[in-house]
Every structure is written in C-alpha cells, then in structure tokens.
Design a protein around this motif. Structure first.
Motif, PDB file in Angstrom:
ATOM      1  N   PRO A  19       0.794  -1.237   0.000  1.00 22.87           N
ATOM      2  CA  PRO A  19       0.000   0.000   0.000  1.00 22.87           C
ATOM      3  C   PRO A  19       0.824   1.284   0.000  1.00 22.87           C
ATOM      4  O   PRO A  19       0.471   2.241  -0.689  1.00 22.87           O
ATOM      5  CB  PRO A  19      -0.851  -0.120   1.274  1.00 22.87           C
ATOM      6  N   VAL A  20       1.914   1.324   0.754  1.00 26.10           N
ATOM      7  CA  VAL A  20       2.705   2.559   0.815  1.00 26.10           C
ATOM      8  C   VAL A  20       3.347   2.876  -0.538  1.00 26.10           C
ATOM      9  O   VAL A  20       3.227   4.013  -1.027  1.00 26.10           O
ATOM     10  CB  VAL A  20       3.761   2.475   1.941  1.00 26.10           C
ATOM     11  N   PRO A  21       4.028   1.926  -1.207  1.00 23.86           N
ATOM     12  CA  PRO A  21       4.543   2.238  -2.548  1.00 23.86           C
ATOM     13  C   PRO A  21       3.439   2.604  -3.542  1.00 23.86           C
ATOM     14  O   PRO A  21       3.639   3.465  -4.402  1.00 23.86           O
ATOM     15  CB  PRO A  21       5.250   0.945  -2.967  1.00 23.86           C
ATOM     16  N   ALA A  22       2.268   1.948  -3.419  1.00 24.63           N
ATOM     17  CA  ALA A  22       1.170   2.269  -4.327  1.00 24.63           C
ATOM     18  C   ALA A  22       0.694   3.698  -4.127  1.00 24.63           C
ATOM     19  O   ALA A  22       0.441   4.431  -5.099  1.00 24.63           O
ATOM     20  CB  ALA A  22       0.018   1.289  -4.113  1.00 24.63           C
ATOM     21  N   LEU A  23       0.581   4.125  -2.870  1.00 31.48           N
ATOM     22  CA  LEU A  23       0.139   5.487  -2.587  1.00 31.48           C
ATOM     23  C   LEU A  23       1.156   6.512  -3.082  1.00 31.48           C
ATOM     24  O   LEU A  23       0.791   7.528  -3.687  1.00 31.48           O
ATOM     25  CB  LEU A  23      -0.092   5.656  -1.083  1.00 31.48           C
ATOM     26  N   LEU A  24       2.435   6.256  -2.830  1.00 30.24           N
ATOM     27  CA  LEU A  24       3.460   7.196  -3.278  1.00 30.24           C
ATOM     28  C   LEU A  24       3.556   7.220  -4.793  1.00 30.24           C
ATOM     29  O   LEU A  24       3.771   8.278  -5.399  1.00 30.24           O
ATOM     30  CB  LEU A  24       4.812   6.824  -2.662  1.00 30.24           C
ATOM     31  N   GLY A  25       3.387   6.054  -5.421  1.00 27.81           N
ATOM     32  CA  GLY A  25       3.447   6.001  -6.877  1.00 27.81           C
ATOM     33  C   GLY A  25       2.325   6.769  -7.546  1.00 27.81           C
ATOM     34  O   GLY A  25       2.491   7.286  -8.653  1.00 27.81           O
ATOM     35  N   ARG A  26       1.156   6.838  -6.885  1.00 29.10           N
ATOM     36  CA  ARG A  26       0.015   7.554  -7.460  1.00 29.10           C
ATOM     37  C   ARG A  26      -0.031   9.024  -7.057  1.00 29.10           C
ATOM     38  O   ARG A  26      -0.823   9.792  -7.611  1.00 29.10           O
ATOM     39  CB  ARG A  26      -1.295   6.881  -7.038  1.00 29.10           C
ATOM     40  N   ALA A  27       0.762   9.405  -6.081  1.00 24.54           N
ATOM     41  CA  ALA A  27       0.724  10.780  -5.583  1.00 24.54           C
ATOM     42  C   ALA A  27       1.213  11.768  -6.638  1.00 24.54           C
ATOM     43  O   ALA A  27       2.043  11.433  -7.497  1.00 24.54           O
ATOM     44  CB  ALA A  27       1.566  10.897  -4.316  1.00 24.54           C
ATOM     45  N   ARG A  28       0.719  12.994  -6.560  1.00 21.05           N
ATOM     46  CA  ARG A  28       1.115  14.041  -7.503  1.00 21.05           C
ATOM     47  C   ARG A  28       2.275  14.887  -6.984  1.00 21.05           C
ATOM     48  O   ARG A  28       3.005  15.485  -7.776  1.00 21.05           O
ATOM     49  CB  ARG A  28      -0.088  14.956  -7.775  1.00 21.05           C
ATOM     50  N   TRP A  29       2.469  14.914  -5.661  1.00 23.76           N
ATOM     51  CA  TRP A  29       3.463  15.823  -5.116  1.00 23.76           C
ATOM     52  C   TRP A  29       4.910  15.478  -5.476  1.00 23.76           C
ATOM     53  O   TRP A  29       5.753  16.406  -5.509  1.00 23.76           O
ATOM     54  CB  TRP A  29       3.316  15.939  -3.601  1.00 23.76           C
ATOM     55  N   PRO A  30       5.281  14.199  -5.713  1.00 24.51           N
ATOM     56  CA  PRO A  30       6.694  13.942  -6.042  1.00 24.51           C
ATOM     57  C   PRO A  30       7.217  14.749  -7.222  1.00 24.51           C
ATOM     58  O   PRO A  30       8.401  15.104  -7.248  1.00 24.51           O
ATOM     59  CB  PRO A  30       6.712  12.434  -6.324  1.00 24.51           C
ATOM     60  N   ARG A  31       6.385  15.055  -8.206  1.00 26.25           N
ATOM     61  CA  ARG A  31       6.844  15.843  -9.341  1.00 26.25           C
ATOM     62  C   ARG A  31       7.151  17.290  -8.947  1.00 26.25           C
ATOM     63  O   ARG A  31       7.843  17.987  -9.681  1.00 26.25           O
ATOM     64  CB  ARG A  31       5.792  15.821 -10.447  1.00 26.25           C
ATOM     65  N   ARG A  32       6.637  17.718  -7.813  1.00 25.76           N
ATOM     66  CA  ARG A  32       6.917  19.071  -7.339  1.00 25.76           C
ATOM     67  C   ARG A  32       8.271  19.152  -6.656  1.00 25.76           C
ATOM     68  O   ARG A  32       8.861  20.238  -6.577  1.00 25.76           O
ATOM     69  CB  ARG A  32       5.807  19.523  -6.390  1.00 25.76           C
ATOM     70  N   ASP A  33       8.755  18.035  -6.152  1.00 24.68           N
ATOM     71  CA  ASP A  33      10.078  17.998  -5.512  1.00 24.68           C
ATOM     72  C   ASP A  33      10.660  16.593  -5.666  1.00 24.68           C
ATOM     73  O   ASP A  33      10.564  15.762  -4.761  1.00 24.68           O
ATOM     74  CB  ASP A  33       9.977  18.376  -4.035  1.00 24.68           C
ATOM     75  N   PRO A  34      11.269  16.307  -6.817  1.00 28.60           N
ATOM     76  CA  PRO A  34      11.776  14.946  -7.061  1.00 28.60           C
ATOM     77  C   PRO A  34      12.818  14.486  -6.058  1.00 28.60           C
ATOM     78  O   PRO A  34      12.861  13.297  -5.729  1.00 28.60           O
ATOM     79  CB  PRO A  34      12.377  15.049  -8.475  1.00 28.60           C
ATOM     80  N   LEU A  35      13.638  15.403  -5.559  1.00 30.97           N
ATOM     81  CA  LEU A  35      14.693  14.983  -4.644  1.00 30.97           C
ATOM     82  C   LEU A  35      14.111  14.449  -3.344  1.00 30.97           C
ATOM     83  O   LEU A  35      14.545  13.401  -2.836  1.00 30.97           O
ATOM     84  CB  LEU A  35      15.642  16.152  -4.366  1.00 30.97           C
ATOM     85  N   VAL A  36      13.132  15.138  -2.781  1.00 27.02           N
ATOM     86  CA  VAL A  36      12.493  14.658  -1.557  1.00 27.02           C
ATOM     87  C   VAL A  36      11.798  13.330  -1.813  1.00 27.02           C
ATOM     88  O   VAL A  36      11.848  12.414  -0.979  1.00 27.02           O
ATOM     89  CB  VAL A  36      11.495  15.713  -1.034  1.00 27.02           C
ATOM     90  N   ALA A  37      11.137  13.208  -2.967  1.00 33.53           N
ATOM     91  CA  ALA A  37      10.474  11.947  -3.303  1.00 33.53           C
ATOM     92  C   ALA A  37      11.479  10.808  -3.425  1.00 33.53           C
ATOM     93  O   ALA A  37      11.196   9.673  -3.011  1.00 33.53           O
ATOM     94  CB  ALA A  37       9.689  12.100  -4.604  1.00 33.53           C
ATOM     95  N   LEU A  38      12.654  11.076  -3.973  1.00 34.32           N
ATOM     96  CA  LEU A  38      13.682  10.039  -4.078  1.00 34.32           C
ATOM     97  C   LEU A  38      14.138   9.583  -2.695  1.00 34.32           C
ATOM     98  O   LEU A  38      14.363   8.389  -2.467  1.00 34.32           O
ATOM     99  CB  LEU A  38      14.879  10.574  -4.877  1.00 34.32           C
ATOM    100  N   VAL A  39      14.265  10.526  -1.772  1.00 33.25           N
ATOM    101  CA  VAL A  39      14.624  10.155  -0.394  1.00 33.25           C
ATOM    102  C   VAL A  39      13.557   9.243   0.201  1.00 33.25           C
ATOM    103  O   VAL A  39      13.864   8.250   0.874  1.00 33.25           O
ATOM    104  CB  VAL A  39      14.810  11.424   0.463  1.00 33.25           C
ATOM    105  N   CYS A  40      12.287   9.563  -0.061  1.00 30.13           N
ATOM    106  CA  CYS A  40      11.186   8.736   0.460  1.00 30.13           C
ATOM    107  C   CYS A  40      11.221   7.328  -0.135  1.00 30.13           C
ATOM    108  O   CYS A  40      11.003   6.341   0.584  1.00 30.13           O
ATOM    109  CB  CYS A  40       9.849   9.406   0.164  1.00 30.13           C
ATOM    110  N   TRP A  41      11.487   7.216  -1.432  1.00 27.98           N
ATOM    111  CA  TRP A  41      11.556   5.893  -2.058  1.00 27.98           C
ATOM    112  C   TRP A  41      12.709   5.079  -1.483  1.00 27.98           C
ATOM    113  O   TRP A  41      12.577   3.866  -1.248  1.00 27.98           O
ATOM    114  CB  TRP A  41      11.705   6.027  -3.564  1.00 27.98           C
ATOM    115  N   GLN A  42      13.858   5.724  -1.248  1.00 27.89           N
ATOM    116  CA  GLN A  42      14.983   4.994  -0.662  1.00 27.89           C
ATOM    117  C   GLN A  42      14.626   4.509   0.740  1.00 27.89           C
ATOM    118  O   GLN A  42      14.966   3.381   1.129  1.00 27.89           O
ATOM    119  CB  GLN A  42      16.220   5.908  -0.598  1.00 27.89           C
ATOM    120  N   ALA A  43      13.927   5.345   1.504  1.00 26.55           N
ATOM    121  CA  ALA A  43      13.538   4.947   2.857  1.00 26.55           C
ATOM    122  C   ALA A  43      12.569   3.771   2.819  1.00 26.55           C
ATOM    123  O   ALA A  43      12.666   2.849   3.646  1.00 26.55           O
ATOM    124  CB  ALA A  43      12.901   6.133   3.579  1.00 26.55           C
TER     125      ALA A  43
END
Length: 309
Positions: A19-43
């Motif tokens: 569920p967590v990867p699915a929610l992050l994958g569908r979220a719109r905010w990562p495109r607003r700050d890719p670097l923060v989103a990359l940190v979240c994916w690594q975590a």
C-alpha cells in the motif's frame, strides 16, 4: 516481547510491500520535488527490507532470549535456548537467511553486471569518440540519430551524437549537456541500483516494478531541475523541453544499457512539467515528507532494539 515485535515488523513489512509504494506512486506531489520523493523511495526500500528480514529473524530467535541482541548474542556464544525450539522457528530463521542472502546477493550481482557493462561500453566508445566542441567534458560520437547520454562510474563519459549536435541550437545543446552533468554530479545511478535489484529479486511483487519506474522518472526530473538552475536565456524551460523532444526521436538507438539519457523516463510528463511547471512543494510539506522518511527507517530499528533497552 519478541512475538509482539515480530508481529509489528511483519505488519510494517506488509504495508511497505504494497500500500505505501502504491500510494506514493500515485501521488502528484513527487513531481513538485523529485529529490524529496527520491529520499522517500529509498527509505521505503531500506525499511521494507529491514522489516521483513527483521520479522523473520526475531521470530526465529525468540527461544534464545527476550530481545534480539540478547538472543543473537546467545546463539553466537553457543548458549542453549531458554524456551523450546519449534519447527516454525527453524523455518523463519532459514527464510531470513535466504531472503537476506538473495537481496544482498542480487544487489551485489546487479552492481557487478552493470559496472562491467558500463566499463565495456566505455572502452568501446573511447575508441570512436572525439572531443566535442559543444563542451570540454563531452565527447562526440558520429551517429545520425540525435542521442545524448552519460555513462557513470569512476571514469564518467558524457557523449553527444553528431546528429544531436546538428539538430539543436547552442542553448538547447547546453541544456542537454547540463542535464547529463546533473546525472553524473548527483550519482543518480546509485539511486536506481537498489530498485533494479529489488525488481530482479522479487519479480512477482508489483510494487518492485512500480518503484523502479517511479525512481527512474524522478531521477530524470531531478536532472531537469538541476540543469535549469545552470541555464541562461529567456526561457530555459522551453529550451530544455524542446531538446528533450528532439532527443526522443533518437532514443530508440545509440544509448547503451546502463547509461543515463536525456531521453529517458516519462518523456511526456517531463515535457509537460517543464512547459507548465507545478508549484514548488511548501517548506512544511518538504519537512513532513523528510520526517516520514526518517521515521520509516527509525521504526523498524527501534522495534528491533527497544526490547533490549
């Protein structure tokens, strides 16, 4: 304490596997700050691996002590189990060892294969490329298709095809070079490596493929952002978008495996993001996302060590 710890880690592992990867994958905010989103994916990747292996290990070692450090130390010193050792304990210990070996082994194998492939491509390219007049650190490859890519590593190589140089004006070419330099400067291949290994180790897990695709898209968007910060001209966003569109025409050939290319990853989304940029992520939202990433790593660590405190 250990059965409860194992159950909590298993629940966390299940959440991070789907569920967590699915929610992050569908979220719109990562495109607003890719670097923060990359940190979240690594975590998510690190915490997920730690949780599933930790859950199995904690359950398997439960007969030897009341905390994971205590039980692990008892096993290492050859002390007998305090409680009866059942078959399920041996099964979970075996699964923990197999899963840990598979994840670490696939990661090491993926790194070795990718490094070998990149080294081979670099050696072949160095025989045919020549210095490019477009940039002092770039090399020119005689190829009719518009292609630009970089091969990361200890001796990085930034390559522009003659077709790319012929089709782009000076500003667009500078945008392409800046994009490839961003990949090399921020070592984006290292962001991708764990997810290449995750997908290879767990091909039946849909979240693995989704995570890999999302991270690939985000590293390209991050390289776009980094390139824009160094570009000059009246409209650097449109300049870079036009260069990406031109590069997309040559994306089918000339880019070796293991390379990072300006034409890689979600071209339509990237061009749209450049010509119609989303609002930057607010500072509070960035802080909240980074806090969540930190908590994802902290929670399984605490669950593994807290009973010993």
């Amino acid at each position: 304490m250990l059965p409860a710890t194992a159950a909590a880690l298993a629940v966390l592992a299940a959440l991070l596997a789907w569920p967590v990867p699915a929610l992050l994958g569908r979220a719109r905010w990562p495109r607003r700050d890719p670097l923060v989103a990359l940190v979240c994916w690594q975590a998510i990747g690190l915490a997920g691996g730690l949780s599933i292996i930790g859950a199995l290990l904690v359950h398997g070692l439960a007969p030897w002590g009341h905390s994971l450090p205590e039980a692990g130390w008892a096993v290492l010193r050859g002390h007998p189990a305090v409680d009866p050792v059942r078959g399920d304990h041996w099964v979970t210990l075996t699964l923990a060892a197999v899963l840990a070996a598979e994840l670490l082994g696939v990661l090491a194998l993926s790194w070795a294969r990718t490094a070998r492939t990149r080294r081979r491509h670099r050696e072949l390219l160095e025989l045919v490329v020549r210095p490019s007049p477009a940039a002092p650190d770039a090399r020119l490859l005689e190829h009719p298709a518009p292609v630009a890519f970089c091969i990361p590593g200890a001796r990085p190589l930034l390559v522009l095809s003659s077709g790319m140089v012929a089709e782009l004006d000076d500003d667009q070419l500078a945008a392409v070079v800046a994009h490839e330099r961003a990949h090399l400067a921020e070592h984006h291949h290292l962001y991708l490596l764990p997810f290449v290994a995750w997908e290879a180790a767990l091909p039946v897990l849909p979240a693995a493929a989704r995570a890999h695709a999302a991270v690939r898209e985000l590293v390209e968007m991050r390289a776009d952002d980094r390139a824009l910060a160094s570009l000059r001209g009246p409209d650097p966003r449109r300049t870079l978008a036009q260069a990406i569109v031109v590069a997309a025409g040559g994306a089918g050939g000339g880019v070796p495996s293991g390379a990072l290319s300006v034409a890689g990853g979600a071209l339509g989304a990237r061009v749209l993001r450049l010509v119609d940029p989303p609002a930057p992520l607010p500072a509070a939202a960035r802080a909240a996302a980074l806090l969540c990433a930190g908590l994802l790593l902290l929670v399984p660590t605490v669950l593994l060590l807290l009973p010993a405190l």
